[in-house]
Design a protein around this motif. Structure first.
Motif, short mmCIF file in Angstrom:
data_model
loop_
_atom_site.label_atom_id
_atom_site.label_comp_id
_atom_site.label_asym_id
_atom_site.label_seq_id
_atom_site.Cartn_x
_atom_site.Cartn_y
_atom_site.Cartn_z
N ASN A 196 0.85 -1.22 0.00
CA ASN A 196 0.00 0.00 0.00
C ASN A 196 0.87 1.26 0.00
OD1 ASN A 196 -2.21 -1.64 0.06
ND2 ASN A 196 -2.73 -1.23 2.22
N LEU A 197 1.92 1.26 0.84
CA LEU A 197 2.80 2.43 0.90
C LEU A 197 3.45 2.70 -0.45
CD1 LEU A 197 4.61 2.03 4.36
CD2 LEU A 197 2.91 3.74 3.71
N ARG A 198 3.95 1.59 -1.09
CA ARG A 198 4.61 1.79 -2.37
C ARG A 198 3.64 2.35 -3.41
NH1 ARG A 198 7.15 -3.10 -0.90
NH2 ARG A 198 5.63 -4.30 -2.09
N LEU A 199 2.43 1.81 -3.42
CA LEU A 199 1.46 2.27 -4.42
C LEU A 199 1.07 3.73 -4.18
CD1 LEU A 199 -0.24 1.60 -6.86
CD2 LEU A 199 -2.03 0.73 -5.34
N PHE A 200 0.80 4.07 -2.92
CA PHE A 200 0.43 5.46 -2.63
C PHE A 200 1.57 6.42 -2.97
CE2 PHE A 200 -2.73 3.77 0.63
CZ PHE A 200 -3.81 4.02 -0.20
N MET A 201 2.79 6.01 -2.65
CA MET A 201 3.94 6.86 -2.94
C MET A 201 4.09 7.06 -4.44
SD MET A 201 6.79 5.67 -0.13
CE MET A 201 7.93 6.91 -0.72
N LYS A 202 3.81 6.00 -5.22
CA LYS A 202 3.93 6.11 -6.67
C LYS A 202 2.87 7.05 -7.23
CE LYS A 202 4.32 3.27 -10.82
NZ LYS A 202 4.34 1.89 -11.38
N VAL A 203 1.64 6.91 -6.73
CA VAL A 203 0.54 7.77 -7.22
C VAL A 203 0.81 9.23 -6.87
CG1 VAL A 203 -1.90 8.32 -6.93
CG2 VAL A 203 -1.17 5.93 -7.12
N LEU A 204 1.20 9.49 -5.65
CA LEU A 204 1.36 10.87 -5.20
C LEU A 204 2.63 11.51 -5.75
CD1 LEU A 204 0.23 10.45 -1.47
CD2 LEU A 204 -1.10 11.27 -3.42
N SER A 205 3.71 10.71 -5.86
CA SER A 205 4.94 11.26 -6.40
C SER A 205 4.76 11.66 -7.86
CB SER A 205 6.08 10.24 -6.28
OG SER A 205 6.34 9.96 -4.92
N ALA A 206 3.93 10.87 -8.58
CA ALA A 206 3.66 11.21 -9.98
C ALA A 206 2.98 12.58 -10.09
CB ALA A 206 2.80 10.13 -10.62
N GLN A 207 2.30 13.02 -9.04
CA GLN A 207 1.63 14.32 -9.04
C GLN A 207 2.56 15.45 -8.58
OE1 GLN A 207 -1.07 13.42 -10.97
NE2 GLN A 207 -1.93 15.15 -9.87
N GLY A 208 3.78 15.12 -8.24
CA GLY A 208 4.73 16.14 -7.83
C GLY A 208 4.76 16.39 -6.34
N TYR A 209 4.03 15.55 -5.56
CA TYR A 209 4.04 15.73 -4.12
C TYR A 209 5.31 15.14 -3.52
CZ TYR A 209 -0.96 16.67 -4.74
OH TYR A 209 -2.14 17.19 -5.14
N LEU A 210 5.72 15.68 -2.39
CA LEU A 210 6.82 15.12 -1.62
C LEU A 210 6.19 14.15 -0.61
CD1 LEU A 210 9.81 15.07 -0.84
CD2 LEU A 210 9.36 16.98 0.72
N VAL A 211 6.47 12.86 -0.77
CA VAL A 211 5.78 11.82 0.00
C VAL A 211 6.76 11.16 0.98
CG1 VAL A 211 4.35 9.75 -0.11
CG2 VAL A 211 4.34 11.41 -2.01
N ARG A 212 6.30 11.03 2.24
CA ARG A 212 7.08 10.33 3.25
C ARG A 212 6.24 9.17 3.82
NH1 ARG A 212 8.60 14.09 7.83
NH2 ARG A 212 6.61 15.11 7.34
N PRO A 213 6.81 7.97 3.93
CA PRO A 213 6.05 6.81 4.46
C PRO A 213 6.27 6.61 5.96
CG PRO A 213 8.05 6.05 3.43
CD PRO A 213 8.07 7.55 3.31
N ALA A 214 5.28 6.02 6.61
CA ALA A 214 5.40 5.57 8.01
C ALA A 214 4.56 4.31 8.13
CB ALA A 214 4.94 6.66 8.97
#
Length: 576
Positions: free
Chosen positions: A50-68
């Motif tokens: 889930n973390l990897r998928l969310f990071m991929k979706v959000l990073s593609a939008q230009g967001y800076l994504v941090r996982p926990a």
């Protein structure tokens, strides 16, 4: 544990490659974010996929994504570097999402971070609990990427607006507290009664009271009753702002205070509060009072100068008339003296002939001699008395014209000749001569007295200043070798106006002085008794009384020319 595979049931059948393509399509179809600092999103989920998928979706939008991947790490990450948004799963081991949100909202440093729940729990009680704990949104899995991105974007925009509002509020609060004017918010608690709700820092300083003392105080404790009543009438009864400017006593010091009270209306159109502002205008009032005093002093000085100028101008007019009288009297003395001498000779000859007649000793030759003397004396007496009569008549006309302001029609050239005739005694004492040229048929309907004063002053000005070595100034060091000069008066007519041109061939006027010669009291011969009013009087007579204009041209060392432009017929008016 949240099952992310179930959260993407709407994507079942899609291969991993197809999902990546779809996510890329969503990313490319969304508006690109042109920002120097991309939004910071903290994603909290205990499932690595889930973390990897969310990071991929959000990073593609230009967001800076941090996982926990657990609750405690999420809290620590948020405290160390607060994100702009937190995507928070609910079902996690150890500390669930509800507890994480509760702790974040309890911390002053993280309470304002928006939390968006993203979970498979879709019961109404779960949703209500999420919002009750402070969540800004509650998204249930499975969720379409387009919807998730839209919700995230909305929350980030709201977050940005909230931050802007906070900054604006802080800015306005800074302006409010640091304004030079005192500002107060008043509640209307009764007729003519106002309670102070809030004040800015300036108002606190002006009142000398602590905030907890002044806030809640009745306005009557600070302002006079009549001002409060006026505020009530204007603000409450009429619904209009009201302003007062008057001295008030504040902390034992009397100051000038400018206060304004403006009513505020609620949605029903009722006045529920009043905004009061006040400014200390003591310095301005003192400056106004000082300016008023200065203005009064200047006005008095100006009136004195005008009175002095009027007196000097009248004195100059009388002096010119006096000079005219003295000159004419001197000129009349010659024919009158000759007539008296002739009459005396005739009387003596008559007495002698009568004596010879009484004694019988009268001889023919003696009688014939007497007749010759009588004829000659009679001729001299008649000619000289006629000359004296002409001088008196000319003087009378010019003198009457100078002492009255009556318009009449007169022959311009003949009248100028009369003016020059009356100045003959003065001119004869100099080596100069006056030449008059122009048509004999020019008729002018104007004030001849004013014209006489103008011409007399122009001639006397030339005699006094244009030929310094002949003017008797007594300063040989500055004398210039000017010979006998010629004063020329030319008259001619053109449609609508008459032009009188007066010129001399004297020393001229220095260029630096030419623009000032018509100013009152300006003179370069004050040591010789010059008042500086001669040309000023000429200017006023030409432009006001004669209703014309005058200009001057002069070349130093060559001479000066004054040109008068006069209307053919003056618009008569009652003299002042």
């Amino acid at each position: 544990m949240t099952d992310f595979s179930s959260s993407t049931d709407d994507l079942s059948g899609d291969s991993s490659g197809d999902l990546s393509k779809r996510l890329s399509s969503v990313a490319s179809s969304s508006a690109a974010r042109a920002t120097a600092s991309p939004p910071n999103i903290l994603v909290v989920d205990d499932t690595p996929d889930n973390l990897r998928l969310f990071m991929k979706v959000l990073s593609a939008q230009g967001y800076l994504v941090r996982p926990a991947n657990d609750g405690q790490r999420a809290i620590t990450a948020a405290q160390l570097d607060p994100p702009d948004l937190i995507l928070l799963d609910v079902k996690m081991p150890g500390m669930d999402g509800y507890e994480v949100c509760k702790r974040l909202k309890a911390d002053e440093n993280t309470r304002d971070i928006p939390v968006m729940f993203l979970t498979v729990l879709d019961e109404a009680s779960d949703v209500v609990k999420g919002f009750a704990l402070g969540g800004v949104d509650y998204v249930t899995k499975p969720v379409r990427p387009e919807e998730l991105l839209a919700r995230i974007n909305n929350q980030l925009q709201l977050r940005s607006l909230q931050q802007q509002l906070v900054e604006q509020e802080s800015f306005l609060r800074s302006i409010y507290n640091n304004a030079e004017a005192s500002i107060s918010v008043l509640d209307v608690i009764g007729e003519g009664q106002f309670r102070i709700v809030e004040v800015n820092e300036t108002a606190l300083r002006m009142s000398g009271l602590a905030r907890d003392k002044i806030e809640g105080m009745d306005l009557s404790a600070l302002l006079p009753e009549h001002i409060i009543q006026d505020h009530h009438q204007a603000c409450v009864e009429l619904g209009l702002p009201v302003t007062h400017e008057e001295p008030v006593d504040i902390n034992g010091e009397t100051i000038w205070w400018l206060s304004t009270h403006t009513p505020l209306f609620n949605e029903k159109g009722e006045i529920h509060r009043i905004i009061g502002t006040g400014v200390n205008i003591t310095e301005r009032k003192q400056a106004e009072l000082q300016l008023a005093r200065k203005t009064q002093e200047l006005s008095q000085t100006l009136n004195t100068l005008k009175a002095t100028q009027g007196s000097l101008i009248r004195a100059a007019k009388m002096a010119a008339l006096g000079n005219l009288v003295a000159g004419v009297a001197h000129e009349i003395n010659t024919p009158v003296g000759t007539a008296i001498t002739s009459a005396s000779t005739l009387e003596s000859a008559t007495q002698s002939i009568l004596k010879d007649l009484q004694t019988g000793e009268l001889k023919r030759s003696v009688f014939e001699g007497y007749l010759e003397v009588a004829a000659e004396c009679s001729h001299l007496i008649l000619n000289n008395l006629t000359r004296a009569g002409e001088l008196v008549q000319s003087f009378k006309q010019v003198a009457v014209d100078q002492t009255s302001l009556k318009a009449r029609t007169f022959n311009l050239k003949e009248y100028i000749q009369e003016i020059v005739t009356n100045l003959t005694p003065t001119i004869k004492q100099t080596p100069h001569r006056i030449v008059i040229s122009g048509s004999h048929n020019i008729l002018l309907h104007s004030y001849p007295g004013a014209l006489s004063q103008v011409m007399t002053n122009l001639i006397m000005n030339s005699l006094s200043h244009a030929y310094p070595n002949l003017a008797g100034d007594g300063d040989d060091s500055e004398a210039l070798p000017y010979p006998a000069g010629t004063l020329h008066i030319a008259v001619h007519q053109q449609p609508g106006e008459i032009i009188v041109q007066y010129s001399d061939d004297g020393c001229g006027i220095p260029l630096v002085n030419q623009h000032r010669i018509f100013e009152p009291f300006f003179t370069t011969a004050r040591k010789l008794g010059g008042s500086g009013l001669g040309l000023h009087l000429i200017y006023n007579l030409v432009t006001q009384t004669l209703q014309g204009s005058i200009n001057v041209s002069s070349v130093p060392g060559t001479g000066t020319t004054f040109t008068l432009f006069l209307p053919n017929r003056i618009a008569e008016k009652v003299p002042d």
